[in-house]
Design a protein around this motif. Structure first.
Motif, PDB file in Angstrom:
ATOM      1  N   THR A   1       0.835  -1.207   0.000  1.00 35.07           N
ATOM      2  CA  THR A   1       0.000   0.000   0.000  1.00 35.07           C
ATOM      3  C   THR A   1       0.867   1.253   0.000  1.00 35.07           C
ATOM      4  O   THR A   1       0.442   2.292  -0.497  1.00 35.07           O
ATOM      5  CB  THR A   1      -0.956   0.029   1.210  1.00 35.07           C
ATOM      6  N   LYS A   2       2.075   1.161   0.560  1.00 35.93           N
ATOM      7  CA  LYS A   2       2.962   2.331   0.534  1.00 35.93           C
ATOM      8  C   LYS A   2       3.198   2.786  -0.900  1.00 35.93           C
ATOM      9  O   LYS A   2       3.065   3.970  -1.230  1.00 35.93           O
ATOM     10  CB  LYS A   2       4.302   2.001   1.212  1.00 35.93           C
TER      11      LYS A   2
ATOM     12  N   GLY B   1       1.293   5.912  -2.473  1.00 37.59           N
ATOM     13  CA  GLY B   1       2.265   6.941  -2.840  1.00 37.59           C
ATOM     14  C   GLY B   1       2.070   7.377  -4.283  1.00 37.59           C
ATOM     15  O   GLY B   1       2.119   8.573  -4.601  1.00 37.59           O
ATOM     16  N   LEU B   2       1.833   6.409  -5.166  1.00 35.89           N
ATOM     17  CA  LEU B   2       1.541   6.764  -6.561  1.00 35.89           C
ATOM     18  C   LEU B   2       0.235   7.540  -6.661  1.00 35.89           C
ATOM     19  O   LEU B   2       0.111   8.449  -7.474  1.00 35.89           O
ATOM     20  CB  LEU B   2       1.467   5.510  -7.425  1.00 35.89           C
TER      21      LEU B   2
ATOM     22  N   TYR C   1      -2.229   8.160   7.165  1.00 35.54           N
ATOM     23  CA  TYR C   1      -1.321   7.280   6.421  1.00 35.54           C
ATOM     24  C   TYR C   1      -0.636   8.050   5.293  1.00 35.54           C
ATOM     25  O   TYR C   1       0.562   7.896   5.058  1.00 35.54           O
ATOM     26  CB  TYR C   1      -2.082   6.067   5.885  1.00 35.54           C
ATOM     27  N   LEU C   2      -1.372   8.904   4.600  1.00 37.58           N
ATOM     28  CA  LEU C   2      -0.775   9.694   3.518  1.00 37.58           C
ATOM     29  C   LEU C   2       0.305  10.635   4.056  1.00 37.58           C
ATOM     30  O   LEU C   2       1.304  10.877   3.381  1.00 37.58           O
ATOM     31  CB  LEU C   2      -1.852  10.473   2.764  1.00 37.58           C
ATOM     32  N   GLU C   3       0.104  11.152   5.274  1.00 36.15           N
ATOM     33  CA  GLU C   3       1.123  12.005   5.893  1.00 36.15           C
ATOM     34  C   GLU C   3       2.431  11.248   6.074  1.00 36.15           C
ATOM     35  O   GLU C   3       3.514  11.801   5.887  1.00 36.15           O
ATOM     36  CB  GLU C   3       0.633  12.527   7.243  1.00 36.15           C
ATOM     37  N   GLN C   4       2.325   9.978   6.444  1.00 33.78           N
ATOM     38  CA  GLN C   4       3.522   9.150   6.614  1.00 33.78           C
ATOM     39  C   GLN C   4       4.217   8.898   5.278  1.00 33.78           C
ATOM     40  O   GLN C   4       5.444   8.802   5.220  1.00 33.78           O
ATOM     41  CB  GLN C   4       3.165   7.814   7.257  1.00 33.78           C
ATOM     42  N   LEU C   5       3.449   8.798   4.207  1.00 29.24           N
ATOM     43  CA  LEU C   5       4.018   8.502   2.893  1.00 29.24           C
ATOM     44  C   LEU C   5       4.619   9.729   2.224  1.00 29.24           C
ATOM     45  O   LEU C   5       5.591   9.615   1.474  1.00 29.24           O
ATOM     46  CB  LEU C   5       2.940   7.910   1.974  1.00 29.24           C
TER      47      LEU C   5
ATOM     48  N   ILE D   1       8.204   4.474  -6.566  1.00 30.05           N
ATOM     49  CA  ILE D   1       8.238   3.121  -5.992  1.00 30.05           C
ATOM     50  C   ILE D   1       9.550   2.866  -5.262  1.00 30.05           C
ATOM     51  O   ILE D   1       9.557   2.315  -4.157  1.00 30.05           O
ATOM     52  CB  ILE D   1       7.992   2.051  -7.086  1.00 30.05           C
ATOM     53  N   ARG D   2      10.666   3.272  -5.827  1.00 26.42           N
ATOM     54  CA  ARG D   2      11.962   3.037  -5.164  1.00 26.42           C
ATOM     55  C   ARG D   2      12.072   3.806  -3.849  1.00 26.42           C
ATOM     56  O   ARG D   2      12.631   3.300  -2.884  1.00 26.42           O
ATOM     57  CB  ARG D   2      13.104   3.411  -6.090  1.00 26.42           C
ATOM     58  N   ILE D   3      11.535   5.010  -3.813  1.00 20.65           N
ATOM     59  CA  ILE D   3      11.592   5.796  -2.580  1.00 20.65           C
ATOM     60  C   ILE D   3      10.765   5.127  -1.483  1.00 20.65           C
ATOM     61  O   ILE D   3      11.197   5.035  -0.333  1.00 20.65           O
ATOM     62  CB  ILE D   3      11.110   7.238  -2.828  1.00 20.65           C
ATOM     63  N   LEU D   4       9.585   4.645  -1.841  1.00 21.48           N
ATOM     64  CA  LEU D   4       8.678   4.103  -0.833  1.00 21.48           C
ATOM     65  C   LEU D   4       8.857   2.613  -0.568  1.00 21.48           C
ATOM     66  O   LEU D   4       8.579   2.148   0.533  1.00 21.48           O
ATOM     67  CB  LEU D   4       7.230   4.390  -1.235  1.00 21.48           C
TER      68      LEU D   4
END
Length: 139
Positions: A5-6, A10-11, A41-45, A80-83
């Motif tokens: 889900t991250k 994130g996308l 959750y979006l704040e964390q991402l 994707i690589r960042i998250l």
């Protein structure tokens, strides 16, 4: 490799910001509401995306987030690589069978090629095409 889900959310954040690029900052609250996601959750991402320089935060009553580059300059692979970390379908060692190792490397490279050749602008354009294709006919 399974995208969690991250990566998916994130996308979603990045696509929302890309769709509103040039229109000013977007709040995470509005992104969360439009997509039925948790604002917390979006704040964390968004923190790692900001730290990596893909988004900028703007403070104030009308603040929020904006992309730090044009949507054409950010790939889904960047996000994707960042998250999610490095793209790899399996963890393998030097002792692995060379034939299997070659297969895993080819799969990894194919996934990376798709992610790295798909920009946020491509995703937004594809999303727009899909919405136009979904006409409702009444008889």
């Amino acid at each position: 490799m399974k995208i969690s889900t991250k990566g998916r959310y994130g996308l979603t954040i990045m696509m929302e910001l890309a769709a509103k690029y040039g229109e000013g900052p977007q709040s995470l609250k509005s992104i969360a509401e439009r997509n039925s996601l948790s604002e917390h959750y979006l704040e964390q991402l968004v923190a790692p995306l900001r730290n990596a320089g893909l988004v900028k935060s703007i403070r104030g009553a009308y603040g929020g987030y904006v992309l730090s580059k044009e949507p054409e300059q950010i790939t889904s692979g960047d996000v994707i690589r960042i998250l999610e970390g490095p793209i790899s379908p399996v963890d393998f060692t030097e002792e692995d069978d060379p034939a299997k190792r070659d297969l895993w490397l080819r799969i990894r490279d194919a996934i990376a090629n798709v992610l790295d050749s798909t920009t946020l602008a491509d995703l937004i354009a594809y999303q727009g095409e899909r919405e136009q294709d979904s006409y409702m006919f009444y008889i």
